[in-house]
Write a protein that holds these residues in place. Structure first.
Motif, mmCIF file in Angstrom:
data_model
loop_
_atom_site.group_PDB
_atom_site.id
_atom_site.type_symbol
_atom_site.label_atom_id
_atom_site.label_comp_id
_atom_site.label_asym_id
_atom_site.label_seq_id
_atom_site.Cartn_x
_atom_site.Cartn_y
_atom_site.Cartn_z
ATOM 1 N N MET A 36 0.816 -1.222 0.000
ATOM 2 C CA MET A 36 0.000 0.000 0.000
ATOM 3 C C MET A 36 0.848 1.271 0.000
ATOM 4 N N GLU A 37 2.145 1.165 -0.251
ATOM 5 C CA GLU A 37 3.034 2.316 -0.102
ATOM 6 C C GLU A 37 2.732 3.477 -1.054
ATOM 7 N N TYR A 38 2.007 3.223 -2.133
ATOM 8 C CA TYR A 38 1.669 4.301 -3.060
ATOM 9 C C TYR A 38 0.293 4.910 -2.784
ATOM 10 N N GLU A 39 -0.463 4.308 -1.847
ATOM 11 C CA GLU A 39 -1.813 4.789 -1.558
ATOM 12 C C GLU A 39 -2.018 5.236 -0.118
ATOM 13 N N VAL A 40 -1.179 4.763 0.777
ATOM 14 C CA VAL A 40 -1.324 5.064 2.202
ATOM 15 C C VAL A 40 -0.048 5.754 2.678
ATOM 16 N N PHE A 41 -0.210 6.879 3.342
ATOM 17 C CA PHE A 41 0.932 7.682 3.759
ATOM 18 C C PHE A 41 1.035 7.708 5.277
#
Length: 101
Positions: A36-41
């Motif tokens: 999820m590294e590109y959607e969750v910060f």
């Protein structure tokens, strides 16, 4: 079947910078491991002895396949890891389903 879900995780009750940095590293690692590294910060919040770390997808949704099987196991694993590192940490999850709009 896939579902679009808003993701929010907060680890609070952190008492100092060391605990906050450790939880930031943990959440960053978990977000990456779950793809999820590109959607969750991941971000740090608070000041003094009232610190927290959050992982949030914001207004965007994450596409999950098998979400309802994955969710309880994910919550259990993350809570166990966080409280193993910082026993007094509080872990809270928020899931926003697209059909709730």
């Amino acid at each position: 079947m896939s579902v679009n879900v808003g993701v929010f995780v907060e680890i609070s009750g952190l008492r100092d910078d060391r605990e906050q940095v450790g939880m930031t590293a943990l959440l960053t690692e978990v977000v990456r491991a779950e793809g999820m590294e590109y959607e969750v910060f991941v971000s740090m919040w608070g000041e003094g002895s009232d610190l927290a770390v959050r992982a949030d997808s914001g207004e965007h949704k994450v596409i999950f396949s098998g979400f309802f099987r994955w969710q309880p196991a994910f919550e259990e694993r993350l809570t166990a890891r966080a409280t193993q590192l910082v026993p007094h940490a509080r872990v809270r999850f928020g899931w926003e389903y697209e059909d709730e709009f």
